[in-house]
Motif scaffolding. Sequence first.
Motif, PDB file in Angstrom:
ATOM      1  N   ILE A 140       1.022  -1.214   0.100  1.00 25.88           N
ATOM      2  CA  ILE A 140      -0.166  -0.017  -0.085  1.00 25.88           C
ATOM      3  C   ILE A 140       0.848   1.379  -0.039  1.00 25.88           C
ATOM      4  O   ILE A 140       1.725   1.451   1.017  1.00 25.88           O
ATOM      5  N   GLY A 141       0.737   2.149  -0.946  1.00 24.13           N
ATOM      6  CA  GLY A 141       1.678   3.255  -1.041  1.00 24.13           C
ATOM      7  C   GLY A 141       2.660   3.115  -2.251  1.00 24.13           C
ATOM      8  O   GLY A 141       3.595   2.367  -2.139  1.00 24.13           O
ATOM      9  N   ALA A 142       2.381   3.795  -3.361  1.00 25.34           N
ATOM     10  CA  ALA A 142       3.276   3.757  -4.559  1.00 25.34           C
ATOM     11  C   ALA A 142       4.263   5.049  -4.462  1.00 25.34           C
ATOM     12  O   ALA A 142       4.219   5.636  -5.667  1.00 25.34           O
ATOM     13  N   GLY A 143       4.705   5.419  -3.230  1.00 25.53           N
ATOM     14  CA  GLY A 143       5.993   6.152  -3.135  1.00 25.53           C
ATOM     15  C   GLY A 143       7.293   5.769  -3.202  1.00 25.53           C
ATOM     16  O   GLY A 143       7.320   4.308  -4.014  1.00 25.53           O
ATOM     17  N   ALA A 144       8.485   5.967  -3.109  1.00 21.35           N
ATOM     18  CA  ALA A 144       9.561   5.834  -3.253  1.00 21.35           C
ATOM     19  C   ALA A 144       9.799   4.372  -2.602  1.00 21.35           C
ATOM     20  O   ALA A 144      10.156   3.377  -3.232  1.00 21.35           O
ATOM     21  N   ALA A 145       9.210   4.215  -1.291  1.00 20.44           N
ATOM     22  CA  ALA A 145       9.355   2.876  -0.655  1.00 20.44           C
ATOM     23  C   ALA A 145       8.538   1.880  -1.160  1.00 20.44           C
ATOM     24  O   ALA A 145       8.966   0.618  -1.420  1.00 20.44           O
ATOM     25  N   GLY A 146       7.436   2.227  -1.638  1.00 16.23           N
ATOM     26  CA  GLY A 146       6.530   1.322  -1.936  1.00 16.23           C
ATOM     27  C   GLY A 146       6.794   0.633  -3.191  1.00 16.23           C
ATOM     28  O   GLY A 146       6.808  -0.577  -3.800  1.00 16.23           O
ATOM     29  N   LEU A 147       7.303   1.624  -4.185  1.00 17.61           N
ATOM     30  CA  LEU A 147       7.987   1.140  -5.612  1.00 17.61           C
ATOM     31  C   LEU A 147       9.095   0.220  -5.596  1.00 17.61           C
ATOM     32  O   LEU A 147       8.932  -1.010  -6.101  1.00 17.61           O
ATOM     33  N   MET A 148       9.695   0.460  -4.609  1.00 15.42           N
ATOM     34  CA  MET A 148      11.241  -0.438  -4.547  1.00 15.42           C
ATOM     35  C   MET A 148      10.758  -1.589  -3.809  1.00 15.42           C
ATOM     36  O   MET A 148      11.466  -2.840  -4.024  1.00 15.42           O
ATOM     37  N   VAL A 161       2.919  -9.448  -7.139  1.00 15.38           N
ATOM     38  CA  VAL A 161       2.898  -8.354  -6.448  1.00 15.38           C
ATOM     39  C   VAL A 161       1.665  -7.317  -6.800  1.00 15.38           C
ATOM     40  O   VAL A 161       1.818  -7.191  -7.905  1.00 15.38           O
ATOM     41  N   LEU A 162       1.087  -6.977  -6.020  1.00 17.03           N
ATOM     42  CA  LEU A 162       0.021  -5.879  -6.212  1.00 17.03           C
ATOM     43  C   LEU A 162       0.700  -4.641  -5.361  1.00 17.03           C
ATOM     44  O   LEU A 162       0.731  -4.709  -4.225  1.00 17.03           O
ATOM     45  N   LEU A 163       0.570  -3.457  -6.415  1.00 18.71           N
ATOM     46  CA  LEU A 163       0.872  -2.083  -5.682  1.00 18.71           C
ATOM     47  C   LEU A 163      -0.179  -1.000  -5.688  1.00 18.71           C
ATOM     48  O   LEU A 163      -0.566  -1.095  -6.956  1.00 18.71           O
ATOM     49  N   VAL A 164      -0.856  -0.664  -4.678  1.00 17.45           N
ATOM     50  CA  VAL A 164      -1.828   0.207  -4.771  1.00 17.45           C
ATOM     51  C   VAL A 164      -1.837   1.465  -3.982  1.00 17.45           C
ATOM     52  O   VAL A 164      -0.840   1.595  -3.201  1.00 17.45           O
ATOM     53  N   ASP A 165      -2.423   2.530  -4.647  1.00 17.96           N
ATOM     54  CA  ASP A 165      -2.066   3.947  -3.924  1.00 17.96           C
ATOM     55  C   ASP A 165      -3.680   4.476  -4.420  1.00 17.96           C
ATOM     56  O   ASP A 165      -4.102   4.589  -5.306  1.00 17.96           O
ATOM     57  N   HIS A 166      -3.958   5.432  -3.323  1.00 21.03           N
ATOM     58  CA  HIS A 166      -5.075   6.282  -3.387  1.00 21.03           C
ATOM     59  C   HIS A 166      -4.801   7.483  -4.263  1.00 21.03           C
ATOM     60  O   HIS A 166      -5.966   7.945  -4.788  1.00 21.03           O
ATOM     61  N   ALA A 167      -3.723   7.947  -4.721  1.00 26.29           N
ATOM     62  CA  ALA A 167      -3.498   8.941  -5.526  1.00 26.29           C
ATOM     63  C   ALA A 167      -3.677   8.670  -6.975  1.00 26.29           C
ATOM     64  O   ALA A 167      -3.929   7.706  -7.229  1.00 26.29           O
ATOM     65  N   ASN A 168      -3.655   9.863  -7.806  1.00 31.12           N
ATOM     66  CA  ASN A 168      -4.010   9.365  -9.112  1.00 31.12           C
ATOM     67  C   ASN A 168      -2.609   9.170  -9.936  1.00 31.12           C
ATOM     68  O   ASN A 168      -2.718   8.690 -10.821  1.00 31.12           O
ATOM     69  N   LYS A 169      -1.406   9.643  -9.255  1.00 28.60           N
ATOM     70  CA  LYS A 169      -0.143   9.192  -9.954  1.00 28.60           C
ATOM     71  C   LYS A 169       0.835   8.655  -8.878  1.00 28.60           C
ATOM     72  O   LYS A 169       0.816   8.974  -7.496  1.00 28.60           O
ATOM     73  N   PRO A 170       1.816   7.926  -9.310  1.00 27.96           N
ATOM     74  CA  PRO A 170       2.764   7.181  -8.346  1.00 27.96           C
ATOM     75  C   PRO A 170       3.579   8.212  -8.179  1.00 27.96           C
ATOM     76  O   PRO A 170       3.982   9.105  -9.084  1.00 27.96           O
ATOM     77  N   GLY A 171       4.682   8.182  -7.006  1.00 26.43           N
ATOM     78  CA  GLY A 171       5.799   8.904  -6.726  1.00 26.43           C
ATOM     79  C   GLY A 171       5.815  10.276  -7.070  1.00 26.43           C
ATOM     80  O   GLY A 171       6.762  10.915  -7.344  1.00 26.43           O
ATOM     81  N   LYS A 172       4.759  10.989  -6.700  1.00 25.43           N
ATOM     82  CA  LYS A 172       4.545  12.251  -6.596  1.00 25.43           C
ATOM     83  C   LYS A 172       5.766  13.044  -5.778  1.00 25.43           C
ATOM     84  O   LYS A 172       5.960  14.221  -6.294  1.00 25.43           O
ATOM     85  N   LYS A 173       5.976  12.426  -4.616  1.00 27.70           N
ATOM     86  CA  LYS A 173       7.198  13.286  -3.897  1.00 27.70           C
ATOM     87  C   LYS A 173       8.498  13.248  -4.609  1.00 27.70           C
ATOM     88  O   LYS A 173       9.239  13.924  -4.458  1.00 27.70           O
ATOM     89  N   ILE A 226       2.865  16.987   3.368  1.00 30.57           N
ATOM     90  CA  ILE A 226       2.205  17.600   2.329  1.00 30.57           C
ATOM     91  C   ILE A 226       1.121  16.635   1.630  1.00 30.57           C
ATOM     92  O   ILE A 226       1.253  15.957   0.587  1.00 30.57           O
ATOM     93  N   PRO A 227      -0.023  17.070   2.623  1.00 34.42           N
ATOM     94  CA  PRO A 227      -1.254  16.266   2.112  1.00 34.42           C
ATOM     95  C   PRO A 227      -1.534  16.448   0.888  1.00 34.42           C
ATOM     96  O   PRO A 227      -2.204  15.639   0.054  1.00 34.42           O
ATOM     97  N   THR A 228      -1.315  17.259   0.024  1.00 29.70           N
ATOM     98  CA  THR A 228      -1.723  17.907  -1.560  1.00 29.70           C
ATOM     99  C   THR A 228      -1.028  16.752  -2.333  1.00 29.70           C
ATOM    100  O   THR A 228      -1.332  16.587  -3.452  1.00 29.70           O
ATOM    101  N   LEU A 229       0.185  16.267  -2.031  1.00 26.63           N
ATOM    102  CA  LEU A 229       0.779  14.996  -2.346  1.00 26.63           C
ATOM    103  C   LEU A 229       0.325  13.698  -2.161  1.00 26.63           C
ATOM    104  O   LEU A 229       1.093  12.940  -2.640  1.00 26.63           O
ATOM    105  N   GLY A 230      -0.756  13.711  -1.502  1.00 28.19           N
ATOM    106  CA  GLY A 230      -1.338  12.457  -1.257  1.00 28.19           C
ATOM    107  C   GLY A 230      -1.166  12.009   0.303  1.00 28.19           C
ATOM    108  O   GLY A 230      -1.522  10.772   0.673  1.00 28.19           O
ATOM    109  N   ALA A 231      -0.467  12.469   0.934  1.00 26.45           N
ATOM    110  CA  ALA A 231      -0.019  12.076   2.456  1.00 26.45           C
ATOM    111  C   ALA A 231      -1.251  11.882   3.332  1.00 26.45           C
ATOM    112  O   ALA A 231      -2.028  12.920   3.365  1.00 26.45           O
ATOM    113  N   THR A 232      -1.149  10.914   4.056  1.00 25.85           N
ATOM    114  CA  THR A 232      -2.214  10.656   4.948  1.00 25.85           C
ATOM    115  C   THR A 232      -1.647   9.888   6.059  1.00 25.85           C
ATOM    116  O   THR A 232      -0.507   9.528   6.229  1.00 25.85           O
ATOM    117  N   GLY A 233      -2.377  10.004   7.330  1.00 30.09           N
ATOM    118  CA  GLY A 233      -2.134   9.087   8.297  1.00 30.09           C
ATOM    119  C   GLY A 233      -2.510   7.543   8.273  1.00 30.09           C
ATOM    120  O   GLY A 233      -2.549   6.781   9.415  1.00 30.09           O
TER     121      GLY A 233
END
Length: 391
Positions: free
Chosen positions: A8-16, A28-40, A163-170
């Motif tokens: 869960i989470g297609a940022g740096a760590a999830g992609l790797m 492997v299934l990689l999912v993310d709630h944002a519209n694009k991966p790796g925004k940060k 940076i919540p606007t880049l998809g960050a959540t708790g």
Amino acid sequence: MHCDVLVIGAGAAGLMTAITAANFGHKVLLVDHANKPGKKILMSGGGRCNFTNYYVEPDRFLSQNPHFCKSALSRYTQWDFIQLVDKHGIGYHEKELGQLFCDGKAKAILEMLLDELASAGAQLHMNCSISQILASENGYQVNSTLGKISANKLVVATGGLSIPTLGATGFGYEIAEKFGHTLQPTRAGLVPFTFSDQHKALFASLSGSSIDAVASVGDTSFRGGVLFTHRGLSGPAILQISSYWEAGDVLTLNLLPDIDAAQWLTSLRTEAPKKQLKTLLVNHWTKAITEAFDGIFDLSRTLATLSNEDINQLAKSLNEWPLRPSGTEGYRTAEVTLGGVNVDEVSSKSLESKHQPGLYFVGEVLDVTGHLGGFNFQWAWASAVACATAI
Ligand code: FDA
């Protein structure tokens, strides 16, 4: 839908994690709630992605347990990531202090990861929100906007709150708590300071100018650029020290980092008694900064008029100027989140939860936060590889 590993989470760590686990032959299934991966990744390093650092050492990371990061960092090093970057023919350079940036755009790093992901055979689904996660006998049952997903292993790579606007959540913290983990209190790190006292107007008047200084909180200091902003202070030295600052702490700035101001002013009082302080200081600061500081430090005085006591007071202000930030700009602009999932409850070798078999945490969601300079990405890459290798 079933997979061996759900990330869960297609940022740096999830992609790797997804790349490495898929290369080991897992489905492997990689999912993310944002519209694009790796925004940060795209936003990072001013658009050029400071993807690692030549000098990765455990003491460049903050955590309640400073030993936790050592195992993963030693098994997937900066040289391993550089090798991957080289394999993809991405040009890079050292900016300063070992910080490696792309010659071109940060997009090259994201494209590299997406190419690796595709050739490893992992599936990526964006715009996927998860409503429920249940542990089952064989792993996990997840309800999502993609439908029901069952997975043998679940990797949480949802990052921190910055940076919540880049998809960050708790969300990662919620998952951790649901499975019995405790959290280290979170706060914004690598973040500019704000001021509400008399310094606010001074800093605003200098907005855009910067000065070489040493910023300190307690025993910790960083030397580098200090940038004046409309709201307070920013720049590399400030961002670094912000990770060590807590509400109410005094921040001190050494505005003449190479000079012992008391000795310097005392000897100049004999050598050039008629000189105005301004004319001396303008050799070290810009004209605008010297003029603005005149109001605070009374720089129109000539050296001859200074008593020993005056010199000591002024020298203390120049070498140890005490400031009280009213706060920070918070998660809106912070590069990282300090605190997070308590690392004492996670294996440093496999990143697996000590409470819940088959549940893993990687990247920034954990209570591991790097200094500015490519360390946070290196932690994302290294923790991901350690986790995927253990799976
Ligand atoms: P990251 O935040 O990258 O990824 C988390 C993913 O989880 C996101 O894609 C998010 O959409 C997803 N997610 C969150 N909640 C979810 C939910 N409920 N459901 C599904 N998905 C969810 N570091 C560095 O080393 N060098 C640099 O140059 C920079 N520069 C930089 C600039 C800026 C502006 C920022 C904000 C940060 C940096 N950093 C940096 C820090 C670096 O970006 C950060 O430490 C890593 O991206 C952390 O990687 P993670 O994969 O852990 O989280």
